[in-house]
Design a protein around this motif. Structure first.
Motif, PDB file in Angstrom:
ATOM      1  N   ARG A 136       0.845  -1.190   0.000  1.00  0.00           N
ATOM      2  CA  ARG A 136       0.000   0.000   0.000  1.00  0.00           C
ATOM      3  C   ARG A 136       0.881   1.241   0.000  1.00  0.00           C
ATOM      4  N   LEU A 137       0.569   2.174  -0.884  1.00  0.00           N
ATOM      5  CA  LEU A 137       1.237   3.470  -0.899  1.00  0.00           C
ATOM      6  C   LEU A 137       0.263   4.473  -0.296  1.00  0.00           C
ATOM      7  N   GLY A 138       0.612   4.972   0.896  1.00  0.00           N
ATOM      8  CA  GLY A 138      -0.225   5.960   1.558  1.00  0.00           C
ATOM      9  C   GLY A 138       0.284   7.357   1.269  1.00  0.00           C
ATOM     10  N   TYR A 139      -0.164   8.284   2.088  1.00  0.00           N
ATOM     11  CA  TYR A 139       0.200   9.688   1.884  1.00  0.00           C
ATOM     12  C   TYR A 139       1.582  10.018   2.439  1.00  0.00           C
ATOM     13  N   GLY A 140       2.165   9.131   3.230  1.00  0.00           N
ATOM     14  CA  GLY A 140       3.510   9.355   3.745  1.00  0.00           C
ATOM     15  C   GLY A 140       3.571   9.863   5.170  1.00  0.00           C
ATOM     16  N   GLY A 141       2.418  10.031   5.811  1.00  0.00           N
ATOM     17  CA  GLY A 141       2.386  10.529   7.190  1.00  0.00           C
ATOM     18  C   GLY A 141       2.614   9.449   8.236  1.00  0.00           C
ATOM     19  N   GLY A 142       2.469   8.181   7.852  1.00  0.00           N
ATOM     20  CA  GLY A 142       2.715   7.072   8.772  1.00  0.00           C
ATOM     21  C   GLY A 142       1.617   6.820   9.798  1.00  0.00           C
ATOM     22  N   TYR A 143       0.457   7.449   9.639  1.00  0.00           N
ATOM     23  CA  TYR A 143      -0.616   7.294  10.631  1.00  0.00           C
ATOM     24  C   TYR A 143      -1.071   5.847  10.768  1.00  0.00           C
ATOM     25  N   TYR A 144      -1.317   5.186   9.638  1.00  0.00           N
ATOM     26  CA  TYR A 144      -1.763   3.795   9.707  1.00  0.00           C
ATOM     27  C   TYR A 144      -0.640   2.885  10.196  1.00  0.00           C
ATOM     28  N   ASP A 145       0.601   3.149   9.804  1.00  0.00           N
ATOM     29  CA  ASP A 145       1.734   2.338  10.286  1.00  0.00           C
ATOM     30  C   ASP A 145       1.804   2.391  11.811  1.00  0.00           C
ATOM     31  N   ARG A 146       1.731   3.581  12.385  1.00  0.00           N
ATOM     32  CA  ARG A 146       1.792   3.729  13.850  1.00  0.00           C
ATOM     33  C   ARG A 146       0.586   3.081  14.526  1.00  0.00           C
ATOM     34  N   THR A 147      -0.566   3.197  13.908  1.00  0.00           N
ATOM     35  CA  THR A 147      -1.784   2.628  14.485  1.00  0.00           C
ATOM     36  C   THR A 147      -1.710   1.108  14.501  1.00  0.00           C
ATOM     37  N   LEU A 148      -1.313   0.519  13.389  1.00  0.00           N
ATOM     38  CA  LEU A 148      -1.222  -0.943  13.316  1.00  0.00           C
ATOM     39  C   LEU A 148      -0.188  -1.473  14.303  1.00  0.00           C
ATOM     40  N   ALA A 149       0.907  -0.742  14.477  1.00  0.00           N
ATOM     41  CA  ALA A 149       1.968  -1.179  15.392  1.00  0.00           C
ATOM     42  C   ALA A 149       1.495  -1.208  16.844  1.00  0.00           C
ATOM     43  N   LYS A 150       0.525  -0.379  17.204  1.00  0.00           N
ATOM     44  CA  LYS A 150       0.083  -0.330  18.602  1.00  0.00           C
ATOM     45  C   LYS A 150      -1.081  -1.276  18.913  1.00  0.00           C
ATOM     46  N   LEU A 151      -1.713  -1.850  17.882  1.00  0.00           N
ATOM     47  CA  LEU A 151      -2.847  -2.739  18.120  1.00  0.00           C
ATOM     48  C   LEU A 151      -2.398  -4.054  18.744  1.00  0.00           C
ATOM     49  N   LYS A 152      -3.251  -4.626  19.569  1.00  0.00           N
ATOM     50  CA  LYS A 152      -2.935  -5.899  20.235  1.00  0.00           C
ATOM     51  C   LYS A 152      -3.003  -7.080  19.273  1.00  0.00           C
ATOM     52  N   LYS A 153      -3.841  -6.972  18.237  1.00  0.00           N
ATOM     53  CA  LYS A 153      -3.991  -8.049  17.251  1.00  0.00           C
ATOM     54  C   LYS A 153      -3.894  -7.439  15.860  1.00  0.00           C
ATOM     55  N   ARG A 154      -3.512  -8.259  14.890  1.00  0.00           N
ATOM     56  CA  ARG A 154      -3.414  -7.763  13.515  1.00  0.00           C
ATOM     57  C   ARG A 154      -4.770  -7.940  12.844  1.00  0.00           C
ATOM     58  N   PRO A 155      -5.404  -6.836  12.451  1.00  0.00           N
ATOM     59  CA  PRO A 155      -6.682  -6.933  11.741  1.00  0.00           C
ATOM     60  C   PRO A 155      -6.472  -7.293  10.282  1.00  0.00           C
ATOM     61  N   LYS A 156      -7.555  -7.661   9.626  1.00  0.00           N
ATOM     62  CA  LYS A 156      -7.529  -7.869   8.177  1.00  0.00           C
ATOM     63  C   LYS A 156      -7.480  -6.490   7.545  1.00  0.00           C
ATOM     64  N   LEU A 157      -6.521  -6.270   6.646  1.00  0.00           N
ATOM     65  CA  LEU A 157      -6.319  -4.962   6.032  1.00  0.00           C
ATOM     66  C   LEU A 157      -6.814  -4.978   4.588  1.00  0.00           C
ATOM     67  N   ILE A 158      -7.792  -4.120   4.306  1.00  0.00           N
ATOM     68  CA  ILE A 158      -8.398  -4.073   2.986  1.00  0.00           C
ATOM     69  C   ILE A 158      -8.288  -2.661   2.434  1.00  0.00           C
ATOM     70  N   GLY A 159      -7.551  -2.515   1.348  1.00  0.00           N
ATOM     71  CA  GLY A 159      -7.428  -1.224   0.692  1.00  0.00           C
ATOM     72  C   GLY A 159      -8.603  -0.981  -0.229  1.00  0.00           C
ATOM     73  N   LEU A 160      -9.093   0.254  -0.248  1.00  0.00           N
ATOM     74  CA  LEU A 160     -10.154   0.645  -1.177  1.00  0.00           C
ATOM     75  C   LEU A 160      -9.539   1.620  -2.168  1.00  0.00           C
ATOM     76  N   ALA A 161      -9.674   1.321  -3.457  1.00  0.00           N
ATOM     77  CA  ALA A 161      -8.998   2.121  -4.474  1.00  0.00           C
ATOM     78  C   ALA A 161      -9.733   2.052  -5.797  1.00  0.00           C
ATOM     79  N   TYR A 162      -9.323   2.903  -6.702  1.00  0.00           N
ATOM     80  CA  TYR A 162      -9.757   2.804  -8.099  1.00  0.00           C
ATOM     81  C   TYR A 162      -8.737   1.927  -8.811  1.00  0.00           C
ATOM     82  N   ALA A 163      -9.186   1.182  -9.807  1.00  0.00           N
ATOM     83  CA  ALA A 163      -8.270   0.316 -10.556  1.00  0.00           C
ATOM     84  C   ALA A 163      -7.102   1.126 -11.135  1.00  0.00           C
ATOM     85  N   ALA A 164      -7.348   2.378 -11.482  1.00  0.00           N
ATOM     86  CA  ALA A 164      -6.306   3.238 -12.058  1.00  0.00           C
ATOM     87  C   ALA A 164      -5.166   3.524 -11.082  1.00  0.00           C
TER      88      ALA A 164
END
Length: 195
Positions: A136-164
């Motif tokens: 996944r290429l995000g905006y570069g702020g690292g918000y989701y990276d930091r959030t996932l690192a602090k969670l007790k369990k790893r959730p299922k990660l689903i990206g929503l995007a346009y095919a383009a």
């Protein structure tokens, strides 16, 4: 030096992905959002006990409001992210049926600071780009990276995007957690175990 090269490559990819997303007109975006919602509900198995983290669209991201509305109608527990600070993880607050949403920075809406918090089982993630390996290429702020690192369990990660928004290859760093699936108007692509 390697990190600098990776960041430069990601910056160039962000520009390309933003341009691809911005090139879609309003009608194409609305049709894609409806198709993404259909694919989500037909292809992702949810338990009634699952907590689903979603997002309130900003700019020209895929609008997940059609998914949010149905999840709420189905009494699924939904959390929305709130940015607390530049170097902080996201605060995931429960959006309860009938509760108002408030401006929470970056042009997004979220539940009040008094709303309960919950750890998600499934995370619907906005993105700028994705590749065939589920990077996944995000905006570069690292918000989701930091959030996932602090969670007790790893959730299922689903990206929503346009095919383009699919890119040939995105450099992956150690902190980059790959997606389990990406959903576009063209369908669902799983990168790990099927849903």
């Amino acid at each position: 030096m390697v990190d600098e090269m990776i960041e430069e490559a990601k910056a160039a990819l962000r520009l390309r992905a933003r341009a691809a997303r911005a090139a879609l007109d309003f009608g194409e975006r609305a049709e894609a959002a409806a198709a993404v919602a259909r694919h989500f509900f037909h292809g992702i198995a949810l338990q009634q006990s699952d907590v689903v983290a979603a997002y309130w669209r900003i700019r020209d991201e895929v609008d997940c409001q059609p998914i949010l509305v149905k999840l709420m109608d189905d009494n699924q527990t939904v959390v929305l992210p709130v940015v607390l600070g530049a170097d902080e993880p996201l605060d995931l607050r429960v959006w309860e049926q009938g509760a108002s949403l408030y401006e929470s920075g970056f042009g997004t809406l979220a539940p009040s600071e008094l709303a309960p918090k919950a750890e998600p089982d499934v995370v619907l993630m906005p993105l700028l780009g994705f590749d065939k390996l589920g990077t996944r290429l995000g905006y570069g702020g690292g918000y989701y990276d930091r959030t996932l690192a602090k969670l007790k369990k790893r959730p299922k990660l689903i990206g929503l995007a346009y095919a383009a928004q699919e890119l040939k290859r995105i450099p992956r760093e150690a902190h980059d957690v790959p997606l389990d699936a990406v959903i576009t108007e063209a369908g669902i692509r799983h990168f790990g175990q099927p849903a």
